[in-house]
Design an enzyme around this catalytic site. Structure first.
Site, PDB file in Angstrom:
ATOM      1  CD  GLU A 165      -1.082   0.649   3.647  1.00 44.73           C
ATOM      2  OE1 GLU A 165      -1.454   1.827   3.578  1.00 44.73           O
ATOM      3  OE2 GLU A 165      -1.367  -0.117   4.587  1.00 44.73           O
ATOM      4  CE  LYS A 203      -6.430   6.605   5.655  1.00 48.97           C
ATOM      5  NZ  LYS A 203      -6.595   6.877   7.109  1.00 48.97           N
ATOM      6  CB  VAL A 259      -6.141  -2.342   3.784  1.00 52.74           C
ATOM      7  CG1 VAL A 259      -6.508  -3.816   3.581  1.00 52.74           C
ATOM      8  CG2 VAL A 259      -4.954  -2.225   4.731  1.00 52.74           C
ATOM      9  CG  ASP A 317     -15.163   5.312  12.140  1.00 61.62           C
ATOM     10  OD1 ASP A 317     -14.896   4.720  11.077  1.00 61.62           O
ATOM     11  OD2 ASP A 317     -14.473   6.243  12.585  1.00 61.62           O
ATOM     12  CB  SER A 374     -11.952  -0.019   8.328  1.00 56.74           C
ATOM     13  OG  SER A 374     -11.170  -0.106   7.160  1.00 56.74           O
ATOM     14  CB  ALA A 375     -14.054   0.237   3.218  1.00 56.52           C
ATOM     15  CG  ASP A 376      -9.055  -1.627   5.474  1.00 59.19           C
ATOM     16  OD1 ASP A 376      -9.268  -0.972   4.437  1.00 59.19           O
ATOM     17  OD2 ASP A 376      -8.150  -1.332   6.291  1.00 59.19           O
ATOM     18  CE  LYS A 425      -3.569   1.404  10.493  1.00 55.49           C
ATOM     19  NZ  LYS A 425      -4.204   0.647   9.392  1.00 55.49           N
TER      20      LYS A 425
END
Length: 303
Positions: free
Chosen positions: A24, A85, A105, A137, A139-141, A158
């Site tokens: 990435e 981003k 990611v 909230d 993440s789309a990951d 994380k």
């Protein structure tokens, strides 16, 4: 105009049947300061090559999706300002507007899949943020892992996230979460998250075979390989926990949320640990690149 450009090194690696590891670019533009970001990017690429594979750092440059960057492109990106981003939602918009953006990611997985690259090394994935029950909230990951057939090597999610909820969402989405060489799930800067991993594998060949078997079964999505940070580089969980609490409290006080939250938290933790978190971050990224290269090489040997 072509929307995707493969570097000469990537084209050569594909022609030769060599392993390729996607990397990435958000970690370069948003994760570390200059010049450590460029030094780290070069180190990661060198580590992949040392272990027999070709690195493919991915970014959008002036609207073109690049899979594999030259050293000059890498240096220019590391110094660039106002870089977008990019995740699944805004990748196409950035390209349509011919802007420059760094891939998260999710976006890296999309690009890797377009280029037929099956292994991706990163630092840590995004996940469910603390307080997501009210902020939503997430993440789309996580959804990308459920639909795009790329094996992602990371040091877990994380540590700033709600790790139990992140693991629960991955389980719901049917994403294999595989701890490498241990039963405990790692937590980015720490070797243990206090959570048992759903699955464990101990060799790169096992991971490569599992990836191939998912494809043979027609299962969508990839695998998350949770690779613990080297013991000598870790920040133990009991040391890190109060630091993360302080960083989250500071973010809440300043009203920071959304895409700005993760970069803020990482920077605040860097300050509170007097730079120790950055040293750990570099160590875990290199460790993940090493394992990903080994997996990529094993995948080329499977029939």
């Amino acid at each position: 105009m072509s929307i995707i450009t493969l570097s000469p090194a990537i084209l050569d690696a594909q022609a030769d049947g060599r392993g390729i590891v996607a990397l990435e670019s958000t970690i370069i533009t948003h994760g570390m300061p200059w010049p450590q970001n460029l030094e780290m990017a070069r180190q990661v690429e060198a580590t992949v090559r040392e272990h027999g594979a070709e690195p493919a750092t991915i970014a959008v440059l002036d609207g073109t999706l690049h899979v594999g960057l030259t050293d000059a492109q890498l240096e220019k990106l590391a110094q660039a300002k106002h870089v977008a981003k990019l995740s699944r939602a805004d990748l196409a918009v950035c390209m349509a507007e011919r802007r420059t953006g760094a891939t998260t990611v999710a976006a890296t997985m999309i690009a890797a899949n377009l280029a037929s690259i099956r292994i991706f090394a990163t630092g840590g994935i995004g996940g469910v943020h603390r307080g997501a029950e009210s902020s939503f909230d997430i993440s789309a990951d996580l959804h990308e892992l459920a639909q795009t057939p790329v094996t992602v090597v990371a040091a877990g999610a994380k540590a700033i996230l709600d790790l139990p909820k992140t693991l629960e969402v991955l389980e719901t989405l049917g994403v294999p979460v595989i701890a490498y060489g241990q039963d405990q799930l790692p937590a980015f800067w720490s070797r243990e998250a206090g959570l048992r991993a759903p699955l464990r594998m101990d060799t790169p060949e096992q991971i490569a075979r599992a990836h191939r078997m998912r494809a043979a079964l027609g299962l969508p999505g990839g695998q998350l390989i949770a690779n613990p940070i080297p013991a000598e580089a870790e920040i133990p969980r009991d040391v890190l926990a109060p630091v993360i609490e302080q960083a989250n409290a500071d973010a809440a006080r300043h009203g920071i949320s959304g895409k700005a939250l993760t970069p803020y938290l990482l920077q605040r933790i860097f300050e509170l640990t007097q730079g120790r978190s950055l040293d750990a971050n570099i160590a875990l990224v290199l460790n993940n690149a090493r394992l990903a290269a080994q997996i990529a090489c094993r995948m080329t040997l499977l029939t």
